[in-house]
Write a protein that holds these residues in place. Structure first.
Motif, PDB file in Angstrom:
ATOM      1  N   THR A   8      -2.865 -25.347  -3.053  1.00  0.00           N
ATOM      2  CA  THR A   8      -1.982 -25.029  -1.931  1.00  0.00           C
ATOM      3  C   THR A   8      -2.691 -24.058  -1.005  1.00  0.00           C
ATOM      4  O   THR A   8      -3.196 -23.034  -1.449  1.00  0.00           O
ATOM      5  N   GLN A   9      -2.729 -24.402   0.262  1.00  0.00           N
ATOM      6  CA  GLN A   9      -3.357 -23.561   1.276  1.00  0.00           C
ATOM      7  C   GLN A   9      -2.267 -23.011   2.189  1.00  0.00           C
ATOM      8  O   GLN A   9      -1.413 -23.752   2.667  1.00  0.00           O
ATOM      9  N   ILE A  10      -2.296 -21.706   2.415  1.00  0.00           N
ATOM     10  CA  ILE A  10      -1.314 -21.049   3.276  1.00  0.00           C
ATOM     11  C   ILE A  10      -1.825 -21.048   4.708  1.00  0.00           C
ATOM     12  O   ILE A  10      -2.970 -20.687   4.960  1.00  0.00           O
ATOM     13  N   TYR A  12      -1.825 -19.181   7.603  1.00  0.00           N
ATOM     14  CA  TYR A  12      -1.531 -17.867   8.177  1.00  0.00           C
ATOM     15  C   TYR A  12      -1.416 -17.912   9.696  1.00  0.00           C
ATOM     16  O   TYR A  12      -0.586 -17.210  10.278  1.00  0.00           O
ATOM     17  N   SER A  52       4.234 -24.058   6.830  1.00  0.00           N
ATOM     18  CA  SER A  52       3.526 -22.842   6.431  1.00  0.00           C
ATOM     19  C   SER A  52       2.450 -23.086   5.385  1.00  0.00           C
ATOM     20  O   SER A  52       1.496 -22.327   5.284  1.00  0.00           O
ATOM     21  N   THR A  53       2.593 -24.136   4.597  1.00  0.00           N
ATOM     22  CA  THR A  53       1.597 -24.425   3.554  1.00  0.00           C
ATOM     23  C   THR A  53       1.271 -25.913   3.551  1.00  0.00           C
ATOM     24  O   THR A  53       2.049 -26.748   4.003  1.00  0.00           O
ATOM     25  N   THR A  55      -0.127 -28.610   0.577  1.00  0.00           N
ATOM     26  CA  THR A  55      -0.426 -28.778  -0.840  1.00  0.00           C
ATOM     27  C   THR A  55      -1.042 -30.152  -1.060  1.00  0.00           C
ATOM     28  O   THR A  55      -0.525 -31.160  -0.577  1.00  0.00           O
TER      29      THR A  55
END
Length: 74
Positions: A8-10, A12, A52-53, A55
Motif C-alpha cells: 500500500t502506497q500513501i 501524500y 489517498s492510497t 494498494t
C-alpha cells in the motif's frame, strides 16, 4: 509457490492538495457566508479519502489493485 504480495502506497501529495483545497474553500465559504460551497468542501474531503492510497495485491496468478478503502477494485 510464491508468497502473496501486498503493498500500500500513501498519496501524500493527493492528501495535501485535497486538504489545502478543502481548507481554502472552507475559509471562502465562512468569509462569504455561502452555505452551498460546503458541498464542495465535503466533495474535496471525500475525494481525498477515496484516492489517498493505492494498494497492489498479487496472489494465485492474479494481480489486483484498488484506491483508498477499496470501493473500486481492478
Amino acid at each position: 509457490m510464491t508468497p502473496p504480495y501486498h503493498h500500500t502506497q500513501i498519496g501524500y501529495v493527493t492528501l495535501g492538495a485535497t486538504l489545502a483545497g478543502a481548507l481554502g474553500l472552507a475559509s471562502i465559504t465562512i468569509r462569504h457566508r455561502h452555505p452551498v460551497l460546503w458541498i464542495g468542501v465535503a466533495l474535496l474531503i471525500l475525494l481525498g479519502v477515496l484516492f489517498s492510497t493505492l494498494t497492489i495485491e498479487g496472489a494465485g496468478g492474479e494481480l489486483r489493485s484498488h484506491f483508498g478503502p477499496g470501493f473500486w477494485r481492478k
